[in-house]
Design a protein around this motif. Structure first.
Motif, PDB file in Angstrom:
ATOM      1  N   ILE A 364       0.817  -1.208   0.000  1.00 10.76           N
ATOM      2  CA  ILE A 364       0.000   0.000   0.000  1.00 10.76           C
ATOM      3  C   ILE A 364       0.856   1.266   0.000  1.00 10.76           C
ATOM      4  CG2 ILE A 364      -1.841   1.242   1.166  1.00 10.76           C
ATOM      5  CD1 ILE A 364      -2.610  -1.456  -0.188  1.00 10.76           C
ATOM      6  N   PRO A 365       1.847   1.409   0.904  1.00  9.19           N
ATOM      7  CA  PRO A 365       2.689   2.614   0.821  1.00  9.19           C
ATOM      8  C   PRO A 365       3.469   2.691  -0.483  1.00  9.19           C
ATOM      9  CG  PRO A 365       3.506   1.076   2.510  1.00  9.19           C
ATOM     10  CD  PRO A 365       2.158   0.604   2.111  1.00  9.19           C
ATOM     11  N   ARG A 366       3.823   1.548  -1.054  1.00  9.73           N
ATOM     12  CA  ARG A 366       4.516   1.573  -2.357  1.00  9.73           C
ATOM     13  C   ARG A 366       3.576   2.097  -3.448  1.00  9.73           C
ATOM     14  NH1 ARG A 366       8.997  -3.092  -2.988  1.00  9.73           N
ATOM     15  NH2 ARG A 366       9.524  -3.424  -0.810  1.00  9.73           N
ATOM     16  N   LEU A 367       2.307   1.681  -3.354  1.00  5.93           N
ATOM     17  CA  LEU A 367       1.336   2.189  -4.322  1.00  5.93           C
ATOM     18  C   LEU A 367       1.190   3.695  -4.175  1.00  5.93           C
ATOM     19  CD1 LEU A 367      -0.930   1.826  -6.419  1.00  5.93           C
ATOM     20  CD2 LEU A 367      -2.490   1.335  -4.518  1.00  5.93           C
ATOM     21  N   ALA A 368       1.103   4.161  -2.935  1.00  5.78           N
ATOM     22  CA  ALA A 368       0.984   5.600  -2.691  1.00  5.78           C
ATOM     23  C   ALA A 368       2.190   6.353  -3.253  1.00  5.78           C
ATOM     24  CB  ALA A 368       0.831   5.860  -1.197  1.00  5.78           C
ATOM     25  N   GLU A 369       3.378   5.797  -3.084  1.00  2.00           N
ATOM     26  CA  GLU A 369       4.597   6.445  -3.601  1.00  2.00           C
ATOM     27  C   GLU A 369       4.564   6.540  -5.117  1.00  2.00           C
ATOM     28  OE1 GLU A 369       7.762   4.098  -2.092  1.00  2.00           O
ATOM     29  OE2 GLU A 369       7.427   4.646   0.011  1.00  2.00           O
ATOM     30  N   LEU A 370       4.134   5.468  -5.780  1.00  2.38           N
ATOM     31  CA  LEU A 370       4.074   5.483  -7.245  1.00  2.38           C
ATOM     32  C   LEU A 370       3.081   6.525  -7.744  1.00  2.38           C
ATOM     33  CD1 LEU A 370       4.141   1.656  -8.100  1.00  2.38           C
ATOM     34  CD2 LEU A 370       5.899   3.334  -8.681  1.00  2.38           C
ATOM     35  N   LEU A 371       1.886   6.535  -7.128  1.00  2.00           N
ATOM     36  CA  LEU A 371       0.868   7.481  -7.581  1.00  2.00           C
ATOM     37  C   LEU A 371       1.282   8.916  -7.308  1.00  2.00           C
ATOM     38  CD1 LEU A 371      -2.341   5.560  -6.403  1.00  2.00           C
ATOM     39  CD2 LEU A 371      -1.356   5.639  -8.705  1.00  2.00           C
TER      40      LEU A 371
END
Length: 641
Positions: A364-371
């Motif tokens: 989830i935090p990785r997804l947030a970083e990408l977006l």
């Protein structure tokens, strides 16, 4: 703090914001019933008006509902204002041989509630909490069952125990959540940090803090706890009383549920109410620990609404150039990797736990970083079996203004098993045993054990747009078979189907003990004449257990074929343990059949399985083969085709 009347939702105003849990009065090491009732009476006499129990508060499954019966007896023999007392009970844990095992099946919950009504001596349970999420049962099933019981008038209020924000939001689809019970103490503050206490405050429901001193096994740790020792020394109380006072200082909606087996323990917990916890104590405590939620956790407590103005997604559209998060969902072996490849070719970023390592929630935090970094097209392809596992993912995408597409690969578990077997055969050239699978899976993430696939199937909750998906696309499974697969195959179980033992044993331990069952050769000859190849498929767990050598097993097969007097194209058997099943070659798993179909180019439409057990029938279903019970098959004259 001083004892003051506080509003705690459906519990009303409690003069003492404490509850007594009867776990330790009911389980191993419990006092006599008379002594336990004396403790309950003393607590009630001191003003405690909240009692927490469960059907599973007992020694084992033969002693279920002991804690509830104890509460009933205590209240029936107490001379105080019975109507003021609130009893909370729980359902969803079983106690086989004294173990704590989740069981959220519909029939179990219904049976539990009926037992709790009788044990408590009431027509309707005031409040019942789902004790724990059962990983083997879809949470939707458990929640739906409780909602049904509430509609039938058997439960007044419902809540959740040992839960998460995602599960609570899921429960709200079925019933109003009226209480949250999770662990909370100065030792374990995770429920505060994760936002559960804040959510309870938002919802106006009590947060019932169990293990407020860290749990019976850890209470000794408080004696050296750096956060509470100075406070205890300043106020002349024990570290345990200071720790409980710190929880009480949080105020509504927190209600600590203390445990006690002696009057002295009740008195100690009540002394915590009189600790004059002040600004200095709070400031000193804050330098060492915090119950406050993180900013992300606090944001996650907001209602799960799809943001207005979110860009739309066209159903059925393939990988494109517009922003979207694609959740590729399906059982292990469903074929997600092939689907993902199409998206990677168009420049989507991929997030996959098996590739990146760690836990699912760490994506989830990785997804947030990408977006946040303007990578607006992302595909995720883990299993995502439950609504709760998808909750944070969808909310994270929405927080960045990106819509979420779900592509659900609706691959049946039998087909998924076959896909994994084909993958194993392609990469390793043969079927693998449990230990080999376990070892190779360390470096090959596409080798899920059968148990993991079964867990997915048991817990799976179908995706729906009401979760926040902009589009849900179901991709039906289609098995593509090469045109050269035209062969006819007759798969035959061995023990009980073709042969029996002269000794009366279940299986022969030597070739001399083999006896062919009557009528086998004559009927099978007709199938051979019709172009069918014969195959023997057998479970031989005696090899793994040491009751049968591999050489003896194979000699027994050779003797069976000699007695049969017919050509047998191949003997395939599983030598691995019967339990737990850790390989794909033990029937009813389809490994043996899939391998035979590949090697001999057999067509499903020309595949027949004959056996004498449920595992044989299920094996045939997994392969897509016609199935015949051995007794019926060999008892009648039938055309081969």
């Amino acid at each position: 703090m001083n004892a003051t009347s506080s509003d705690h939702g459906v519990l009303g105003k409690l003069d003492l914001p404490l509850g007594l849990g009867v776990l330790r009065l009911s389980t191993e090491g419990r006092p006599s019933e008379a002594d336990a009732i004396a403790v309950l009476h003393f607590a009630l006499d001191q003003g405690i008006r909240l009692l927490d129990t469960a059907d599973s508060y007992a020694l084992d499954d033969r002693d279920l509902h002991y804690g509830e019966r104890l509460v009933r007896h205590a209240l029936d023999t107490w001379h105080g204002p019975r109507a003021e007392v609130r009893v909370i009970t729980k359902a969803g844990l079983a106690r086989p041989k004294g173990r704590w095992v989740p069981n959220g099946r519909r029939e179990h919950l219904r049976k539990t509630v009926e037992g709790s009504l009788a044990a408590l001596g009431v027509e309707r349970i005031f409040m019942l909490l789902l004790h724990a999420n059962d990983p083997k049962t879809p949470l939707e099933e458990s929640l739906g069952a409780l909602a049904e019981l509430q509609k039938e008038g058997k439960i007044e209020h419902l809540g959740l125990c040992n839960t998460s924000i995602a599960e609570l939001r899921q429960a709200e689809r079925h019933f109003p959540v009226r209480a949250i019970q999770n662990e909370l103490s100065v030792i374990d503050r995770s429920s505060g940090v994760a936002g559960l206490v804040a959510l309870a405050r938002q919802l106006g429901v009590p947060f019932l803090a169990h293990r407020p001193l860290g749990g019976h096994a850890k209470t000794g740790n408080l004696l050296k706890n750096r956060a509470v020792k100075p406070i205890a020394a300043r106020h002349g109380v024990t570290p345990h009383e200071a720790a409980l006072a710190a929880l009480l200082d949080l105020g509504a909606p927190v209600i600590p549920l203390f445990g006690a087996t002696r009057r002295a323990s009740v008195e100690s917990s009540l002394r915590a109410l009189k600790v004059p916890f002040d600004a200095r104590d709070r400031a000193e405590l804050a330098t060492k620990i915090s119950f406050a939620p993180t900013p992300d956790a606090l944001a996650a407590t907001a209602p799960p609404l799809t943001p207005a103005g979110l860009p739309g997604l066209a159903p059925g559209a393939g990988p494109g150039d517009d922003p979207e998060v694609v959740v590729m969902m399906g059982i292990q072996g469903a074929g997600k990797s092939s689907e993902v490849a199409r998206y990677l070719e168009r420049g989507y970023a991929r997030l996959n736990r098996d590739v990146l390592g760690g836990e699912l929630e760490e994506l989830i935090p990785r997804l947030a970083e990408l977006l946040a970094a303007r990578q607006r097209r992302v595909v995720l392809d883990n299993t995502y079996a439950t609504r709760a596992s998808r909750y944070s993912l969808i909310r994270t995408a929405h927080a960045h203004g990106v819509p979420v597409r779900c592509r659900y690969l609706a691959t049946p578990i039998d087909e998924a098993y076959a896909n994994v077997v084909l993958r194993i055969l392609e990469r390793y050239g043969r079927l693998l045993g449990p230990e080999e699978l376990k070892e190779l899976a360390k470096d090959d993430p596409n080798l899920p054990p059968p148990a993991a696939m079964a867990r997915f199937a048991a817990s799976f909750e179908a995706p729906h747009v009401d979760e926040g998906f902009s589009v849900v696309e179901e991709v039906p499974f289609v098995r593509r078979v090469a045109p050269q697969f035209t062969g006819k195959g007759l798969l035959l179980d061995v023990d009980g189907t073709l042969r029996k033992t002269k000794s009366g044993e279940i299986f022969p331990r030597s070739a001399e003990d083999v006896e062919l069952l009557p009528g086998r050769r004559e009927l099978l000859q007709r199938f051979v004449d019709e172009g069918y190849q014969l195959f023997l498929v057998s479970n031989q767990s005696g090899v793994a257990s040491g009751t049968l050598s591999k050489e003896a097993a194979e000699a027994g097969f050779a003797r069976t074929i000699d007695l049969l007097g017919l050509p047998v194209a191949e003997v395939a058997y599983c030598p691995h343990p019967a339990f737990p099943v850790g390989c794909f070659c033990r029937k009813p798993l389809p490994g043996l059949g899939v391998a035979l179909m590949q090697r001999h180019r057999l067509a499903r439409e020309h595949l027949i399985m004959v056996g004498d057990m449920d595992s044989d029938r299920d094996f045939a279903r997994a392969l897509g083969a016609r199935y015949f019970d051995a007794e019926e098959f060999f008892a009648v004259k039938r055309p081969a085709g």
